[in-house]
Each structure stands twice: as structure tokens, then as C-alpha cells.
Design a protein around this motif. Sequence first.
Motif, PDB file in Angstrom:
ATOM      1  N   TYR A  23       0.952  -1.521  -0.018  1.00 43.02           N
ATOM      2  CA  TYR A  23       0.208  -0.143   0.398  1.00 43.02           C
ATOM      3  C   TYR A  23       1.180   1.605  -0.159  1.00 43.02           C
ATOM      4  O   TYR A  23       0.529   2.394  -0.363  1.00 43.02           O
ATOM      5  CB  TYR A  23      -0.494   0.082   1.084  1.00 43.02           C
ATOM      6  CG  TYR A  23      -1.380  -1.203   1.476  1.00 43.02           C
ATOM      7  CD1 TYR A  23      -2.632  -1.353   1.006  1.00 43.02           C
ATOM      8  CD2 TYR A  23      -1.680  -2.133   2.692  1.00 43.02           C
ATOM      9  CE1 TYR A  23      -3.512  -2.505   0.811  1.00 43.02           C
ATOM     10  CE2 TYR A  23      -2.420  -3.124   2.225  1.00 43.02           C
ATOM     11  CZ  TYR A  23      -3.643  -3.520   1.014  1.00 43.02           C
ATOM     12  OH  TYR A  23      -3.994  -4.591   1.813  1.00 43.02           O
ATOM     13  N   ALA A  24       1.582   1.202   0.070  1.00 45.73           N
ATOM     14  CA  ALA A  24       2.783   2.434   0.396  1.00 45.73           C
ATOM     15  C   ALA A  24       2.927   2.967  -0.840  1.00 45.73           C
ATOM     16  O   ALA A  24       3.058   3.789  -1.248  1.00 45.73           O
ATOM     17  CB  ALA A  24       4.316   1.748   0.445  1.00 45.73           C
ATOM     18  N   LYS A  25       3.392   2.521  -2.433  1.00 48.62           N
ATOM     19  CA  LYS A  25       3.275   3.006  -3.250  1.00 48.62           C
ATOM     20  C   LYS A  25       2.251   3.813  -3.586  1.00 48.62           C
ATOM     21  O   LYS A  25       2.466   5.300  -3.583  1.00 48.62           O
ATOM     22  CB  LYS A  25       3.675   2.135  -4.916  1.00 48.62           C
ATOM     23  CG  LYS A  25       4.881   3.222  -5.779  1.00 48.62           C
ATOM     24  CD  LYS A  25       5.361   2.067  -6.719  1.00 48.62           C
ATOM     25  CE  LYS A  25       6.311   1.565  -6.190  1.00 48.62           C
ATOM     26  NZ  LYS A  25       6.233   0.455  -7.712  1.00 48.62           N
ATOM     27  N   PRO A  26       0.611   2.980  -3.524  1.00 49.84           N
ATOM     28  CA  PRO A  26       0.010   4.155  -4.267  1.00 49.84           C
ATOM     29  C   PRO A  26      -0.612   5.023  -2.806  1.00 49.84           C
ATOM     30  O   PRO A  26      -0.532   5.991  -3.741  1.00 49.84           O
ATOM     31  CB  PRO A  26      -0.775   2.575  -3.940  1.00 49.84           C
ATOM     32  CG  PRO A  26      -0.422   1.457  -4.477  1.00 49.84           C
ATOM     33  CD  PRO A  26       0.752   1.603  -3.518  1.00 49.84           C
ATOM     34  N   ALA A  27       0.098   4.484  -1.645  1.00 49.40           N
ATOM     35  CA  ALA A  27      -0.480   5.788  -0.932  1.00 49.40           C
ATOM     36  C   ALA A  27       0.586   7.011  -1.666  1.00 49.40           C
ATOM     37  O   ALA A  27       0.075   8.246  -1.011  1.00 49.40           O
ATOM     38  CB  ALA A  27      -0.220   5.553   0.705  1.00 49.40           C
ATOM     39  N   LEU A  28       1.920   6.678  -1.424  1.00 46.69           N
ATOM     40  CA  LEU A  28       3.385   7.729  -2.029  1.00 46.69           C
ATOM     41  C   LEU A  28       2.686   8.265  -3.013  1.00 46.69           C
ATOM     42  O   LEU A  28       2.348   9.998  -3.383  1.00 46.69           O
ATOM     43  CB  LEU A  28       4.198   7.446  -2.164  1.00 46.69           C
ATOM     44  CG  LEU A  28       5.440   8.453  -2.339  1.00 46.69           C
ATOM     45  CD1 LEU A  28       5.704   9.518  -1.799  1.00 46.69           C
ATOM     46  CD2 LEU A  28       6.096   7.336  -2.703  1.00 46.69           C
ATOM     47  N   ILE A  29       2.466   7.745  -4.040  1.00 45.75           N
ATOM     48  CA  ILE A  29       1.386   8.526  -4.968  1.00 45.75           C
ATOM     49  C   ILE A  29       0.417   9.406  -5.230  1.00 45.75           C
ATOM     50  O   ILE A  29       0.770  10.751  -6.114  1.00 45.75           O
ATOM     51  CB  ILE A  29       1.153   7.302  -6.653  1.00 45.75           C
ATOM     52  CG1 ILE A  29       2.698   6.708  -7.121  1.00 45.75           C
ATOM     53  CG2 ILE A  29       0.590   8.085  -7.897  1.00 45.75           C
ATOM     54  CD1 ILE A  29       3.047   5.472  -8.043  1.00 45.75           C
ATOM     55  N   GLY A  98       3.897   6.274   3.710  1.00 50.92           N
ATOM     56  CA  GLY A  98       4.755   5.501   2.516  1.00 50.92           C
ATOM     57  C   GLY A  98       4.815   5.616   1.708  1.00 50.92           C
ATOM     58  O   GLY A  98       6.315   5.051   1.880  1.00 50.92           O
ATOM     59  N   ALA A  99       6.473   7.103   1.992  1.00 49.03           N
ATOM     60  CA  ALA A  99       8.064   7.083   1.303  1.00 49.03           C
ATOM     61  C   ALA A  99       8.769   6.957   2.800  1.00 49.03           C
ATOM     62  O   ALA A  99       9.440   5.444   2.853  1.00 49.03           O
ATOM     63  CB  ALA A  99       7.868   8.459   1.230  1.00 49.03           C
TER      64      ALA A  99
END
Length: 128
Positions: A23-29, A98-99
Motif C-alpha cells: 500500500y506504500a507506493k499507491p499512498a505515496l503517489i 508511504g515514503a
Amino acid sequence: MEDSSTPPAAEQPGFRHGDPVKYAKPALIAGAGIAVVCVALLVIIFFLDSFNATIYSVGGKDINDATDEARDIRGLYSAVRIGGIVFLVISVLAAAAGAVVIYRNRGRISDSDDDGGEDVDFDDLAGG
């Protein structure tokens, strides 16, 4: 008789239920995108407020007067401004979380790597 060559997902190495890395990359984007939109919205609201104050002041009136008309102009975009600031803070926090998750797990092999580490270039995709 279930004889499968691949183990269930729960038995695969590196798999954890509720893994925050996926879920980290979608949250960051999403967080970064929403933050950019909120900043643009707040800039537009700032210019609209300045324009309204300038137009109101042309007739010799002051935007800081205690009149109902001046108060209405000052509070015209207050709800949108507050909402923009709230969404900006939430999106920045989501992007930062996310980062942090991506940074802490940067050495771990991702389960979402569907190509198996294979390098695919344009010629492979174009069939040439």
C-alpha cells in the motif's frame, strides 16, 4: 485430493497478511498528487480573494471594514480554504508515511514483481 505445485499464498516466503509495503507506493503517489491539487486550489483561492478585495476597494471602501458586505467577501472562500488545508495536511501525511515504509523496506524483494526480475524492453513488447 489437492496436489498443487505452488504453495498457498500464506506459505510463500516473504508473504505477510496486511503487509503495508503493497500500500506504500499507491499512498505515496496518491498523497503527492492530492497535495499538488490542494496547493493549486489554495493558490487559486488566494488570487480570487485578492481580486475580490481589489475590486471592493476600488470604490474607496476597505476590505477590513466591519460591514456585512466586507465580512461576506472575506468569508467567501473560507470553507474551501479550510477544506483545502485539511486535505493538504492529510495527503502530505499519507505521502510521508508511504515514503517511510518504502524507505524502510527498500532492500526487501517485492511480492508484486510479476516479471520475475526479467528485463523487458520495447523490442520484446513490439514483437521485433
